[in-house]
Design an enzyme around this catalytic site. Structure first.
Site, PDB file in Angstrom:
ATOM      1  N   LYS A   1     -17.632 -12.302  -3.358  1.00  0.00           N
ATOM      2  CA  LYS A   1     -18.556 -13.388  -3.735  1.00  0.00           C
ATOM      3  C   LYS A   1     -18.042 -14.731  -3.224  1.00  0.00           C
ATOM      4  CE  LYS A   1     -18.206 -11.701  -7.892  1.00  0.00           C
ATOM      5  NZ  LYS A   1     -18.193 -11.162  -9.232  1.00  0.00           N
TER       6      LYS A   1
ATOM      7  N   ARG B   1     -18.954  -0.212 -12.789  1.00  0.00           N
ATOM      8  CA  ARG B   1     -17.570  -0.205 -13.277  1.00  0.00           C
ATOM      9  C   ARG B   1     -17.525  -0.468 -14.776  1.00  0.00           C
ATOM     10  NH1 ARG B   1     -15.246  -4.782 -10.112  1.00  0.00           N
ATOM     11  NH2 ARG B   1     -13.410  -4.427 -11.390  1.00  0.00           N
TER      12      ARG B   1
ATOM     13  N   ASP C   1     -21.737  -6.101  -4.979  1.00  0.00           N
ATOM     14  CA  ASP C   1     -20.866  -6.345  -6.138  1.00  0.00           C
ATOM     15  C   ASP C   1     -21.630  -6.273  -7.449  1.00  0.00           C
ATOM     16  OD1 ASP C   1     -18.354  -7.130  -7.449  1.00  0.00           O
ATOM     17  OD2 ASP C   1     -19.562  -8.861  -8.028  1.00  0.00           O
TER      18      ASP C   1
ATOM     19  N   HIS D   1     -11.777 -20.585  -7.700  1.00  0.00           N
ATOM     20  CA  HIS D   1     -12.192 -19.546  -8.641  1.00  0.00           C
ATOM     21  C   HIS D   1     -11.093 -19.383  -9.675  1.00  0.00           C
ATOM     22  CE1 HIS D   1     -14.051 -15.949 -10.248  1.00  0.00           C
ATOM     23  NE2 HIS D   1     -12.832 -15.433 -10.309  1.00  0.00           N
TER      24      HIS D   1
ATOM     25  N   SER E   1     -14.141  -7.573  -5.742  1.00  0.00           N
ATOM     26  CA  SER E   1     -15.320  -8.085  -6.431  1.00  0.00           C
ATOM     27  C   SER E   1     -15.340  -9.620  -6.401  1.00  0.00           C
ATOM     28  CB  SER E   1     -15.294  -7.562  -7.884  1.00  0.00           C
ATOM     29  OG  SER E   1     -16.194  -8.260  -8.691  1.00  0.00           O
TER      30      SER E   1
HETATM   31  N1  URA Z   1     -14.637 -10.896 -12.276  1.00  0.00           N
HETATM   32  C1  URA Z   1     -15.333 -10.404 -11.232  1.00  0.00           C
HETATM   33  O1  URA Z   1     -16.133 -11.101 -10.620  1.00  0.00           O
HETATM   34  N2  URA Z   1     -15.129  -9.130 -10.899  1.00  0.00           N
HETATM   35  C2  URA Z   1     -14.262  -8.324 -11.529  1.00  0.00           C
HETATM   36  O2  URA Z   1     -14.111  -7.179 -11.158  1.00  0.00           O
HETATM   37  C3  URA Z   1     -13.541  -8.844 -12.617  1.00  0.00           C
HETATM   38  C4  URA Z   1     -13.744 -10.144 -12.965  1.00  0.00           C
END
Ligand code: URA
Length: 423
Positions: A187, A168, A161, A82, A183
Site C-alpha cells: 500500500k 488472513r 491486499d 507509516h 501488506s
Molecule cells: N497492517 C496492515 O496493513 N497489514 C497487516 O498485515 C498488519 C497491519
C-alpha cells in the site's frame, strides 16, 4: 499454472518462482483462485516464511494488482510515513502539515482498521465538516496547493491486499512478518512517494510486542521499500506506555493542534520532529529544520488549510463527552508504569475504537492523563480522565485499568526511539 502446485511447493519449503507468485496473486485477485486455496497457501507462508527475493516479488505483485500512483507532476519531492500503530499515536496529524510546510509534499492514504482508538481518519472526522473521501483530481490539486493530504485510500490501491488481509483475519495468518510487511509496503509503495519513514512500535500497546520482532519487521519493510526504489528508513519506537497525554479521537486532534501551536507533550514533539527529519532527509531536504516550522506557525497554517480543503472547520469546537470519570494516583512518587495496552483497552471500552470494520466510533470518547511515565505524582491527584458518551461503559473501562498504573515500581520504560534501521 495450478494453485495446488504452488501450495505444495510452499508447504514443502521450496522458494516460489516469480512466475508462480505473479500468477497466484493475480488469479486470486480476479477470483480464479478461491479462498480455500489461498488460505492454504497463506498458512504455508505462515509456517515456512519467504526469502527476501520471493517477498519482493510477492509485494510487487500486490502493488501490480492495482495502480502505483505517479506524483512526478507535482514538481516537488514527496515523502510519507507509516506507523504500525499504538495507543495515543496521533503523530501523523501534526507530522503531515509540518513536513509539507518544509517543502516536501505528503500523500497519506489511510484505512480505518480496527484498534483501541479509531484510525487517523476517525480522529480527523471528529473535526466538524471534515471529509475523508477525496477524489483523484482533488487529491492531486490539494497536494499541489496545500502540500499535504490525509484521506481514504481508493479501491485501486493494492486491491490484492484488501482481499488477502480479510482472508488472513479469518484464517489465523495475520501474525506473519512477511505477510505483514508485504501488506503494509504494497500500500505504501503504491502511494508513489519518493521516500518513506516507518515508525515500528514495540511494547505492550504495539502490534509487535517484542523489540526483536519489531526490528525484524522494520528490516524486512526497509528491504522491500528499497527494492521498489523508495528511500526507506525505519525507527523502532516505544509503545510500552501511550504517547502524549491523550488517547481517543477528538482528544488526539486537540493534542495535535497543541503541538502545531508550538506546545504539546514533549514525547509527541520529539517523535514528530524525529520522523519529520527522516522524511525530509529521505526527500533530499536535510538542509531544512522542521523545528523552525513548528515555532514560527508555518506548520499550523498548513494544518488549517489541509483541514479546510477537505471541508473541515479548524476553528469549530471539538465534540465533548457526556460523562467524565476521574482516576486518581494510587500513591505519591515517580510514575513508573502507565501501561499502553491497558489504556488502549479502556479507551476502546469507552467507545473510542471499534470491534468490527462497520462499527461507528465515538468522537468524544477516550482518555486523557495529567502525568507521563518518569514524572512525579502526589497521592490522590487526578491522573486519568475517562471520557465517554455512555456512563454504563465506565466500570468495564476501570476493570481494564487494574494494575495499569505503577508508582515507584521497578518497571524500566523503553527509550522513546530504540533504534534506527536503514538498508
Ligand atoms: N497492517 C496492515 O496493513 N497489514 C497487516 O498485515 C498488519 C497491519
Amino acid at each position: 499454472m495450478d494453485a495446488i502446485d504452488v501450495i505444495r511447493a510452499k508447504r514443502d519449503g521450496a522458494q516460489l518462482t516469480p512466475e508462480q507468485i505473479r500468477w497466484v496473486i493475480g488469479a486470486y485477485t480476479d477470483g480464479r483462485v478461491p479462498d480455500e486455496q489461498m488460505s492454504a497457501l497463506l498458512m504455508a507462508v505462515f509456517f515456512n516464511g519467504m526469502a527476501g527475493e520471493e517477498l519482493a516479488v510477492w509485494t510487487q505483485a500486490m502493488i501490480d494488482s492495482g495502480e502505483r500512483k505517479d506524483l512526478s507532476s507535482l514538481g516537488r519531492p514527496t515523502a510519507d510515513k507509516h506507523s504500525t500503530g499504538g495507543v495515543g499515536d496521533k503523530i501523523t496529524l501534526p507530522l503531515a502539515p509540518l513536513v509539507a510546510a518544509c517543502g516536501v509534499a505528503v500523500p497519506q492514504l489511510s484505512g480505518r482498521g480496527l484498534g483501541h482508538t479509531g484510525g487517523t481518519l476517525d480522529k480527523l472526522e471528529s473535526i466538524p465538516g471534515w471529509r475523508a473521501d477525496v477524489h483523484e483530481g482533488a487529491y492531486l490539486a490539494q497536494l499541489r496547493d496545500v502540500g499535504a493530504v490525509i484521506c481514504a485510500a481508493g479501491s485501486d490501491l493494492a486491491p490484492a491486499d484488501k482481499l488477502l488481509y480479510a482472508l488472513r483475519d479469518v484464517t489465523g495468518t495475520v501474525e506473519s512478518i512477511p505477510l505483514i510487511a508485504s501488506s503494509i509496503m504494497s500500500k505504501k509503495i503504491a502511494e508513489g512517494a519518493d521516500a518513506l519513514v516507518l515508525d515500528v512500535k514495540t511494547g505492550s500497546g504495539a502490534f509487535m510486542k517484542s523489540a526483536d520482532d519489531a526490528r525484524t519487521l522494520a528490516r524486512t519493510m526497509v528491504g522491500l521499500g528499497e527494492a521498489a526504489g523508495v528511500r526507506t528508513v525505519a525507527l523502532v519506537t516505544a509503545m510500552d506506555r501511550p504517547l502524549g497525554r491523550a488517547a481517543g479521537n477528538a482528544v488526539e486532534v486537540a493534542e495535535s493542534v497543541e503541538v502545531l501551536a508550538g506546545g504539546g507533550p514533549a514525547d509527541v514533539v520529539e517523535l514528530t520532529l524525529a520522523l519529520a527529519r527522516e522524511m525530509l532527509a529521505g526527500a533530499g531536504r536535510s538542509d531544512v529544520d522542521p523545528a523552525d516550522a513548528l515555532r514560527d506557525g508555518r506548520a499550523m497554517d498548513v494544518w488549517r488549510r489541509m483541514i479546510a480543503a477537505q471541508g473541515g472547520d479548524p476553528d469549530a469546537p471539538l465534540p465533548r463527552p457526556a460523562e467524565t470519570h476521574v482516576v486518581t494516583a494510587p500513591a505519591g512518587g515517580t510514575l513508573t508504569r502507565l501501561d499502553a495496552y491497558a489504556l488502549g483497552v479502556a479507551a476502546w471500552r469507552l467507545g473510542a475504537g471499534r470491534a468490527r470494520k462497520e462499527d461507528p466510533v465515538s468522537a468524544a470518547a477516550g482518555i486523557t492523563w495529567t502525568a507521563g511515565v518518569g514524572e512525579r505524582v502526589t497521592a490522590g491527584q487526578p491522573l486519568l480522565a475517562l471520557r465517554t458518551d455512555d456512563a454504563a461503559r465506565i466500570p468495564r473501562a476501570l476493570e481494564a485499568l487494574e494494575g495499569a498504573i505503577g508508582v515507584d515500581t521497578d518497571d524500566r520504560p523503553l527509550p522513546l526511539v530504540l533504534e534506527r534501521i536503514t538498508a
